[in-house]
Design a protein around this motif. Structure first.
Motif, PDB file in Angstrom:
ATOM      1  N   VAL A 186       2.801   1.410   7.491  1.00  0.00           N
ATOM      2  CA  VAL A 186       4.132   1.027   7.007  1.00  0.00           C
ATOM      3  C   VAL A 186       4.626   2.020   5.958  1.00  0.00           C
ATOM      4  O   VAL A 186       5.804   2.393   5.943  1.00  0.00           O
ATOM      5  CB  VAL A 186       4.112  -0.413   6.449  1.00  0.00           C
ATOM      6  N   LEU A 196      11.549  -2.970  11.370  1.00  0.00           N
ATOM      7  CA  LEU A 196      12.129  -2.342  10.191  1.00  0.00           C
ATOM      8  C   LEU A 196      13.389  -1.558  10.535  1.00  0.00           C
ATOM      9  O   LEU A 196      14.283  -1.402   9.704  1.00  0.00           O
ATOM     10  CB  LEU A 196      11.104  -1.420   9.519  1.00  0.00           C
ATOM     11  N   ILE A 241       6.479  -2.251  14.362  1.00  0.00           N
ATOM     12  CA  ILE A 241       6.881  -1.869  13.008  1.00  0.00           C
ATOM     13  C   ILE A 241       8.235  -1.172  13.038  1.00  0.00           C
ATOM     14  O   ILE A 241       9.151  -1.514  12.284  1.00  0.00           O
ATOM     15  CB  ILE A 241       5.818  -0.943  12.365  1.00  0.00           C
ATOM     16  N   THR A 248      10.077  -5.234   4.939  1.00  0.00           N
ATOM     17  CA  THR A 248       8.787  -4.555   4.779  1.00  0.00           C
ATOM     18  C   THR A 248       7.720  -5.496   4.246  1.00  0.00           C
ATOM     19  O   THR A 248       6.607  -5.555   4.785  1.00  0.00           O
ATOM     20  CB  THR A 248       8.940  -3.343   3.839  1.00  0.00           C
ATOM     21  N   VAL A 308       6.078  -4.695  -2.595  1.00  0.00           N
ATOM     22  CA  VAL A 308       6.699  -3.382  -2.498  1.00  0.00           C
ATOM     23  C   VAL A 308       7.406  -3.090  -3.812  1.00  0.00           C
ATOM     24  O   VAL A 308       8.146  -3.928  -4.336  1.00  0.00           O
ATOM     25  CB  VAL A 308       7.715  -3.300  -1.342  1.00  0.00           C
ATOM     26  N   LEU A 364       8.098   4.232   6.151  1.00  0.00           N
ATOM     27  CA  LEU A 364       9.131   4.248   5.125  1.00  0.00           C
ATOM     28  C   LEU A 364       9.424   5.668   4.650  1.00  0.00           C
ATOM     29  O   LEU A 364      10.590   6.062   4.521  1.00  0.00           O
ATOM     30  CB  LEU A 364       8.705   3.377   3.931  1.00  0.00           C
TER      31      LEU A 364
END
Length: 340
Positions: A329, A96, A92, A109, A123, A333
């Motif tokens: 995730v 990202l 991840i 994402t 998203v 973020l």
């Protein structure tokens, strides 16, 4: 009252049905799970679950499948959300972490979540409902072409090219820059868009047309920054699960394409930045998504409203894996964007 063993039987039915898409019978539960009781005892537990409307028989003399209510009890009892492995977390961060800007980050994402969950991923683009205009900058690229730069107090930069009907020199451009900063500076994005779109007083008639063009361009930029919109990926995953829906999935696809539907649904879901929220089946009926489940979590960027990310899929989904992926995730973020 459902006993602990009956709840364990429900968990077994959910897990087996999610894995096989086949109704689950007492014999298969005894064979696959170590309950240490007879098939007759399991049938009694299943009868109790059916009385509580947690499972149902899709056909006569068949096994049982979970109902929406059964999935809800299963999820509410799900205390063992499998954490992502170290390798998955590293994947991840690597995938990202290669993003060059926010747009690429959000595009990556949704692709990542779709791959991790095999569901349709969504998203919500972070909006600037609480952001204000810090500064307006104008950069001459050619005598009649100006790059309009709108900078928010959270550091977000929006750029757009304006084509003028007549050339503009640096002195005039400086005066226009000052005037536009007087109009928009310190205002919220909504207020700035409204002020820049309205009549502007005390303008040199020779500069009125140029000022109007630049103001309209900046107003559009302000509206874009506060616009609610979604980034979506993995529609093919939804199509592959079509047999999990009683009818056509066209209604589901149309509801998703009508982004306002998902935005309204997200708006009703909890905004605790660290929580994973699940809405199942009929809980989404008012949004035209009565045969789907939505798993989501929030993430935050300083200076912006809280946004959500998640998945949309059939009620027959691997909730534990989906909740773990969405949570991991979202946390990445929040952590990464909070540091930027």
């Amino acid at each position: 009252m459902v006993s602990e063993r009956s709840l364990a039987v429900l968990r077994a039915i959910v897990q087996d049905y999610v894995a096989s898409r086949e109704p689950v019978g007492s014999k298969s539960i005894v064979e696959r799970h170590a309950f240490g009781v007879s098939a007759a005892t399991i049938r009694n537990d299943m009868a109790l679950l059916e009385e509580e409307e947690l499972i149902a028989a899709p056909h006569t003399s068949s096994g049982r499948i979970p109902t929406d209510k059964g999935y809800r009890v299963f999820v509410d009892q799900l205390t063992d959300i499998r954490p992502m492995s170290a390798a998955q977390r590293q994947a991840i961060e690597t995938f990202l972490g290669e993003s060059s800007d926010l747009d690429e980050l959000l595009a990556r994402t949704v692709r990542l979540i779709a791959q991790l969950t095999n569901q349709l991923a969504v998203v919500q683009y972070p909006s600037f409902g609480s952001a204000r205009v810090r500064h307006v900058e104008l950069v001459s690229l050619a005598p009649d072409r100006v790059l309009c730069i709108l900078i928010s107090d959270s550091g977000q930069v929006e750029q757009r090219l304006a084509e003028l009907e007549q050339p503009v020199d640096e002195q005039t451009l400086g005066a226009l820059r000052s005037r536009l900063n007087e109009i928009a500076g310190g205002r919220s994005m909504a207020e700035a868009a409204e002020a820049l779109s309205g009549e502007i007083d005390n303008v040199d008639p020779h500069h009125a047309a140029m000022l109007h063009t630049l103001a309209v361009t900046l107003a559009e930029q302000a509206r874009v920054q506060r616009q609610d919109r979604l980034v979506v990926a993995g529609a093919a995953n939804l199509v592959r699960t079509e047999q999990d829906f009683a009818g056509s999935i066209l209604g589901v696809i149309e509801a998703i394409e009508e982004q306002v539907v998902l935005l309204r649904l997200f708006g009703e879901m909890a905004t605790d930045e660290h929580a994973v929220t699940v809405r199942i089946g009929r809980e989404n009926a008012s949004f035209g998504l009565g045969e789907t489940s939505v798993v989501s979590s929030a993430f935050a960027i300083p200076g912006r409203d809280i946004s959500r990310l998640g998945i949309v899929g059939p009620t027959r989904m691997d909730y534990s894996n989906s909740m773990a992926a969405v949570r991991a995730v979202a946390r990445y973020l929040s952590r990464t964007l909070g540091e930027s």
